[in-house]
Design an enzyme around this catalytic site. Structure first.
Site, PDB file in Angstrom:
ATOM      1  CG  HIS A   8      -1.638   1.308   1.352  1.00 63.93           C
ATOM      2  ND1 HIS A   8      -2.900   1.050   0.880  1.00 63.93           N
ATOM      3  CD2 HIS A   8      -1.774   2.206   1.682  1.00 63.93           C
ATOM      4  CE1 HIS A   8      -3.490   2.331   1.190  1.00 63.93           C
ATOM      5  NE2 HIS A   8      -2.986   3.356   1.608  1.00 63.93           N
TER       6      HIS A   8
ATOM      7  CD  GLU B 179     -11.874  -3.376   7.680  1.00 64.56           C
ATOM      8  OE1 GLU B 179     -12.337  -2.558   7.854  1.00 64.56           O
ATOM      9  OE2 GLU B 179     -11.697  -3.874   8.592  1.00 64.56           O
ATOM     10  CG  LEU B 180      -9.235  -0.659   0.526  1.00 62.04           C
ATOM     11  CD1 LEU B 180      -9.186  -1.678  -0.416  1.00 62.04           C
ATOM     12  CD2 LEU B 180     -10.259   0.183  -0.198  1.00 62.04           C
ATOM     13  CG  ASP B 181      -5.594  -0.399   1.381  1.00 65.17           C
ATOM     14  OD1 ASP B 181      -5.172  -1.324   0.784  1.00 65.17           O
ATOM     15  OD2 ASP B 181      -5.802   0.921   1.129  1.00 65.17           O
ATOM     16  CB  ALA B 182      -8.429  -3.292   7.474  1.00 65.50           C
TER      17      ALA B 182
END
Length: 235
Positions: A143, A177-180
């Site tokens: 990310h 869960e996005l970017d988690a």
């Protein structure tokens, strides 16, 4: 390690016995000089910097992996530097254009079957929960931001507009869960008011390359231990 003094099969049995003693949820036993390298697939979108960096590190023997294939939702011309590299080293390239209604996940699953883990080298698509369950193995993402801040799209522009003094990159496991997902590696660099958006992005991309490569290396060396659902120990 001397296999004559401690045969490979016996080594595995002994370590799995320890695993049973401690009720381990997962155990992995590897001898890097004897066992096959990790077989991986790399997914990438339009931006090449992370993908090309991984290819160069692989070529130089700095990553203990074999690249099974590269999958992209971006069509690259045959004279593109990435395509020339892949052709020279006989690494398959699969172009799978995606839409909001069709992420081509079933085809991707078929292409990555038999891999040990998958790397998202700036693949700008969100993987569904059903895809993650079907694959059932680890997926490592990079990310271009210092999570948990600046999630989602254009984090470099978000950070630039916020006037931050430190920028970063985060490599993490992919979850629904996005970017988690649990964080594996993070790197930072100082920026200032003197930086333009362009120099900001260049610094960010360099961090992304280093951060992703270090996360893959740590993972392959079995130095990443997940715990408490959302955390990791990297030693």
């Amino acid at each position: 390690y001397n296999p004559r003094l401690w045969p490979r099969d016996m080594l595995r049995t002994d370590f799995l016995h320890l695993s049973d003693c401690f009720n381990a949820q997962k155990s992995t036993v590897r001898v890097p000089d004897i066992d096959p390298k990790y077989k991986i697939a790399v997914l990438a979108s339009k931006q090449d910097h992370c993908l090309f960096d991984l290819l160069h590190r692989w070529q130089e023997g700095r990553l203990p992996v074999d690249i099974h294939c590269v999958i992209s939702n971006h069509d690259r011309p045959v004279d593109n530097h990435v395509m020339r590299f892949l052709k020279r080293h006989e690494i398959p390239y699969h172009y799978l254009p995606t839409t909001s209604g069709n992420k081509r996940e079933q085809e991707i699953l078929e292409l990555i079957e038999g891999t040990d883990f998958v790397v998202l080298a700036r693949y700008m698509q969100v993987m569904s929960e059903s895809f993650l369950k079907s694959y059932g193995k680890d997926i490592i993402n990079i990310h271009h931001g210092l999570l948990p801040s600046f999630k989602g799209g254009s984090p470099s522009r978000q950070a630039f507009n916020a006037g931050v003094k430190l920028i970063g990159a985060t490599s993490h496991f992919v979850t629904p869960e996005l970017d988690a997902g649990p964080i594996i590696e993070q790197m930072v660099e100082r920026v200032s008011h003197r930086d333009t958006l362009h120099s900001f992005v260049v610094k960010s991309e360099n961090l992304e390359k280093q951060c992703l490569a270090e996360a893959i290396k740590s993972y392959c060396e079995l130095r990443v231990l997940p715990y408490e659902v959302m955390k990791t120990v990297v030693f």
